[in-house]
Design a protein around this motif. Sequence first.
Motif, PDB file in Angstrom:
ATOM      1  N   PRO A  10       0.843  -1.191   0.000  1.00  0.00           N
ATOM      2  CA  PRO A  10       0.000   0.000   0.000  1.00  0.00           C
ATOM      3  C   PRO A  10       0.884   1.249   0.000  1.00  0.00           C
ATOM      4  CG  PRO A  10      -0.631  -1.498   1.759  1.00  0.00           C
ATOM      5  CD  PRO A  10       0.590  -2.048   1.123  1.00  0.00           C
ATOM      6  N   ALA A  11       0.372   2.326  -0.547  1.00  0.00           N
ATOM      7  CA  ALA A  11       1.155   3.551  -0.715  1.00  0.00           C
ATOM      8  C   ALA A  11       1.587   4.150   0.616  1.00  0.00           C
ATOM      9  CB  ALA A  11       0.353   4.567  -1.506  1.00  0.00           C
ATOM     10  N   ASP A  12       0.782   4.003   1.670  1.00  0.00           N
ATOM     11  CA  ASP A  12       1.141   4.642   2.936  1.00  0.00           C
ATOM     12  C   ASP A  12       1.923   3.743   3.870  1.00  0.00           C
ATOM     13  OD1 ASP A  12      -0.882   2.937   3.551  1.00  0.00           O
ATOM     14  OD2 ASP A  12      -1.899   4.308   4.918  1.00  0.00           O
ATOM     15  N   PHE A  13       2.184   2.511   3.495  1.00  0.00           N
ATOM     16  CA  PHE A  13       2.869   1.590   4.386  1.00  0.00           C
ATOM     17  C   PHE A  13       4.336   1.995   4.525  1.00  0.00           C
ATOM     18  CE2 PHE A  13       5.209  -2.291   5.387  1.00  0.00           C
ATOM     19  CZ  PHE A  13       4.541  -2.693   6.526  1.00  0.00           C
ATOM     20  N   GLY A  14       4.714   2.451   5.714  1.00  0.00           N
ATOM     21  CA  GLY A  14       6.089   2.810   5.978  1.00  0.00           C
ATOM     22  C   GLY A  14       6.556   4.075   5.302  1.00  0.00           C
ATOM     23  N   SER A  15       5.673   4.786   4.658  1.00  0.00           N
ATOM     24  CA  SER A  15       6.104   5.984   3.949  1.00  0.00           C
ATOM     25  C   SER A  15       6.226   7.186   4.879  1.00  0.00           C
ATOM     26  CB  SER A  15       5.138   6.310   2.811  1.00  0.00           C
ATOM     27  OG  SER A  15       3.877   6.680   3.347  1.00  0.00           O
ATOM     28  N   GLY A  16       5.689   7.080   6.069  1.00  0.00           N
ATOM     29  CA  GLY A  16       5.789   8.182   7.027  1.00  0.00           C
ATOM     30  C   GLY A  16       4.819   9.307   6.735  1.00  0.00           C
ATOM     31  N   SER A  17       3.891   9.108   5.865  1.00  0.00           N
ATOM     32  CA  SER A  17       2.953  10.180   5.541  1.00  0.00           C
ATOM     33  C   SER A  17       1.838  10.317   6.578  1.00  0.00           C
ATOM     34  CB  SER A  17       2.357   9.962   4.152  1.00  0.00           C
ATOM     35  OG  SER A  17       1.599   8.761   4.155  1.00  0.00           O
ATOM     36  N   TRP A  18       1.604   9.275   7.372  1.00  0.00           N
ATOM     37  CA  TRP A  18       0.547   9.343   8.383  1.00  0.00           C
ATOM     38  C   TRP A  18       1.090   9.956   9.651  1.00  0.00           C
ATOM     39  CZ3 TRP A  18      -0.135   7.502  13.309  1.00  0.00           C
ATOM     40  CH2 TRP A  18      -1.425   7.630  13.827  1.00  0.00           C
ATOM     41  N   ARG A  19       0.425  10.912  10.195  1.00  0.00           N
ATOM     42  CA  ARG A  19       0.799  11.554  11.449  1.00  0.00           C
ATOM     43  C   ARG A  19      -0.465  11.660  12.305  1.00  0.00           C
ATOM     44  NH1 ARG A  19       5.473  11.971   9.816  1.00  0.00           N
ATOM     45  NH2 ARG A  19       6.653  13.654   8.926  1.00  0.00           N
ATOM     46  N   PRO A  20      -0.298  11.513  13.642  1.00  0.00           N
ATOM     47  CA  PRO A  20      -1.489  11.675  14.495  1.00  0.00           C
ATOM     48  C   PRO A  20      -1.982  13.117  14.443  1.00  0.00           C
ATOM     49  CG  PRO A  20       0.485  11.414  15.820  1.00  0.00           C
ATOM     50  CD  PRO A  20       0.881  11.209  14.396  1.00  0.00           C
ATOM     51  N   ARG A  21      -3.285  13.265  14.481  1.00  0.00           N
ATOM     52  CA  ARG A  21      -3.865  14.607  14.476  1.00  0.00           C
ATOM     53  C   ARG A  21      -3.783  15.207  15.871  1.00  0.00           C
ATOM     54  NH1 ARG A  21      -9.682  14.300  12.166  1.00  0.00           N
ATOM     55  NH2 ARG A  21      -9.711  15.985  13.631  1.00  0.00           N
ATOM     56  N   ARG A  22      -3.528  16.481  15.925  1.00  0.00           N
ATOM     57  CA  ARG A  22      -3.519  17.191  17.203  1.00  0.00           C
ATOM     58  C   ARG A  22      -4.950  17.538  17.575  1.00  0.00           C
ATOM     59  NH1 ARG A  22       1.221  21.494  16.076  1.00  0.00           N
ATOM     60  NH2 ARG A  22       2.958  20.056  16.251  1.00  0.00           N
ATOM     61  N   VAL A  23      -5.251  17.288  18.840  1.00  0.00           N
ATOM     62  CA  VAL A  23      -6.586  17.621  19.320  1.00  0.00           C
ATOM     63  C   VAL A  23      -6.689  19.117  19.548  1.00  0.00           C
ATOM     64  CG1 VAL A  23      -8.224  17.274  21.182  1.00  0.00           C
ATOM     65  CG2 VAL A  23      -6.871  15.359  20.331  1.00  0.00           C
ATOM     66  N   ALA A  24      -5.646  19.695  20.138  1.00  0.00           N
ATOM     67  CA  ALA A  24      -5.620  21.132  20.392  1.00  0.00           C
ATOM     68  C   ALA A  24      -4.181  21.593  20.222  1.00  0.00           C
ATOM     69  CB  ALA A  24      -6.107  21.428  21.795  1.00  0.00           C
ATOM     70  N   PRO A  25      -3.990  22.799  19.757  1.00  0.00           N
ATOM     71  CA  PRO A  25      -2.615  23.306  19.650  1.00  0.00           C
ATOM     72  C   PRO A  25      -1.964  23.332  21.028  1.00  0.00           C
ATOM     73  CG  PRO A  25      -4.168  24.750  18.520  1.00  0.00           C
ATOM     74  CD  PRO A  25      -4.967  23.726  19.269  1.00  0.00           C
ATOM     75  N   PRO A  26      -0.640  23.139  21.114  1.00  0.00           N
ATOM     76  CA  PRO A  26       0.034  23.076  22.418  1.00  0.00           C
ATOM     77  C   PRO A  26      -0.167  24.319  23.274  1.00  0.00           C
ATOM     78  CG  PRO A  26       1.518  22.405  20.653  1.00  0.00           C
ATOM     79  CD  PRO A  26       0.267  22.891  20.019  1.00  0.00           C
ATOM     80  N   LEU A  30      -1.690  24.288  27.075  1.00  0.00           N
ATOM     81  CA  LEU A  30      -0.960  24.829  28.223  1.00  0.00           C
ATOM     82  C   LEU A  30      -1.800  25.878  28.941  1.00  0.00           C
ATOM     83  CD1 LEU A  30       1.608  25.069  29.914  1.00  0.00           C
ATOM     84  CD2 LEU A  30       2.439  26.723  28.234  1.00  0.00           C
ATOM     85  N   ALA A  31      -2.447  26.751  28.180  1.00  0.00           N
ATOM     86  CA  ALA A  31      -3.287  27.781  28.796  1.00  0.00           C
ATOM     87  C   ALA A  31      -4.436  27.155  29.585  1.00  0.00           C
ATOM     88  CB  ALA A  31      -3.827  28.730  27.730  1.00  0.00           C
ATOM     89  N   LEU A  32      -5.052  26.136  28.998  1.00  0.00           N
ATOM     90  CA  LEU A  32      -6.143  25.448  29.689  1.00  0.00           C
ATOM     91  C   LEU A  32      -5.653  24.799  30.983  1.00  0.00           C
ATOM     92  CD1 LEU A  32      -9.093  24.510  29.733  1.00  0.00           C
ATOM     93  CD2 LEU A  32      -8.369  22.510  28.418  1.00  0.00           C
ATOM     94  N   ALA A  33      -4.491  24.167  30.934  1.00  0.00           N
ATOM     95  CA  ALA A  33      -3.929  23.542  32.135  1.00  0.00           C
ATOM     96  C   ALA A  33      -3.637  24.587  33.206  1.00  0.00           C
ATOM     97  CB  ALA A  33      -2.670  22.763  31.783  1.00  0.00           C
ATOM     98  N   LEU A  34      -3.100  25.737  32.808  1.00  0.00           N
ATOM     99  CA  LEU A  34      -2.813  26.799  33.781  1.00  0.00           C
ATOM    100  C   LEU A  34      -4.095  27.352  34.397  1.00  0.00           C
ATOM    101  CD1 LEU A  34       0.076  28.719  31.990  1.00  0.00           C
ATOM    102  CD2 LEU A  34       0.231  27.283  34.031  1.00  0.00           C
ATOM    103  N   VAL A  35      -5.108  27.554  33.595  1.00  0.00           N
ATOM    104  CA  VAL A  35      -6.381  28.068  34.114  1.00  0.00           C
ATOM    105  C   VAL A  35      -7.010  27.073  35.082  1.00  0.00           C
ATOM    106  CG1 VAL A  35      -8.756  28.648  33.457  1.00  0.00           C
ATOM    107  CG2 VAL A  35      -6.839  29.613  32.189  1.00  0.00           C
ATOM    108  N   MET A  36      -6.999  25.798  34.697  1.00  0.00           N
ATOM    109  CA  MET A  36      -7.584  24.784  35.585  1.00  0.00           C
ATOM    110  C   MET A  36      -6.785  24.667  36.884  1.00  0.00           C
ATOM    111  SD  MET A  36      -8.700  21.868  32.826  1.00  0.00           S
ATOM    112  CE  MET A  36      -9.082  20.688  34.092  1.00  0.00           C
ATOM    113  N   GLY A  37      -5.468  24.679  36.792  1.00  0.00           N
ATOM    114  CA  GLY A  37      -4.641  24.614  38.004  1.00  0.00           C
ATOM    115  C   GLY A  37      -4.862  25.816  38.901  1.00  0.00           C
ATOM    116  N   GLY A  38      -4.968  27.001  38.288  1.00  0.00           N
ATOM    117  CA  GLY A  38      -5.231  28.209  39.064  1.00  0.00           C
ATOM    118  C   GLY A  38      -6.582  28.163  39.742  1.00  0.00           C
ATOM    119  N   ALA A  39      -7.576  27.658  39.050  1.00  0.00           N
ATOM    120  CA  ALA A  39      -8.916  27.563  39.637  1.00  0.00           C
ATOM    121  C   ALA A  39      -8.926  26.617  40.833  1.00  0.00           C
ATOM    122  CB  ALA A  39      -9.919  27.101  38.583  1.00  0.00           C
ATOM    123  N   VAL A  40      -8.229  25.500  40.711  1.00  0.00           N
ATOM    124  CA  VAL A  40      -8.143  24.547  41.824  1.00  0.00           C
ATOM    125  C   VAL A  40      -7.416  25.176  43.003  1.00  0.00           C
ATOM    126  CG1 VAL A  40      -7.120  22.362  42.564  1.00  0.00           C
ATOM    127  CG2 VAL A  40      -8.355  22.485  40.402  1.00  0.00           C
TER     128      VAL A  40
END
Length: 168
Positions: A10-26, A30-40
Amino acid sequence: ALRVKAKDMPADFGSGSWRPRRVAPPRSTLALALVMGGAVAIGTWLQQEPANIAKATRWTVAGPPCPAVSPRALADTVVKPGGAFQYDDVTFSRAYGHVYCDEIHDDGGRGLGSHPVCQFTGPAVLKVTTPKGSFYFAPSTGPATVAVAGDIPTCVRGGWFRGQASLF
């Protein structure tokens, strides 16, 4: 033997073209983690503040100041401070009696910092050593309370502790 040719893969086998999708930009993660930590942290602090204020109020003793004495004047007396113990970064020495110490929050229990407070049943003389030096008091044989805020001890005559609870 079975041989697989590259054209059969198959064309994508071992070609390295597949990458996991990011759920949220880093950055947003980080901002969400800081806000949640601050709230706690703020929620915990607000929940504990009434208890901190009550504890600081209990340990804040009103009374006349203990007489401060010089090391030379103390050397000329018969009674000398002994029974040294360390609590936090402070070394306390007393001639007699029992002692009970605790840590209270600054600013009457509202502050984020804290400092040690000790009550003595009848120390006669006290030596309090902090990173800023040694301080000497002669509160006599009645109760005395010493608070050490900012590495500077203050001593007042009086206190509610009557003895037998100390490990020092």
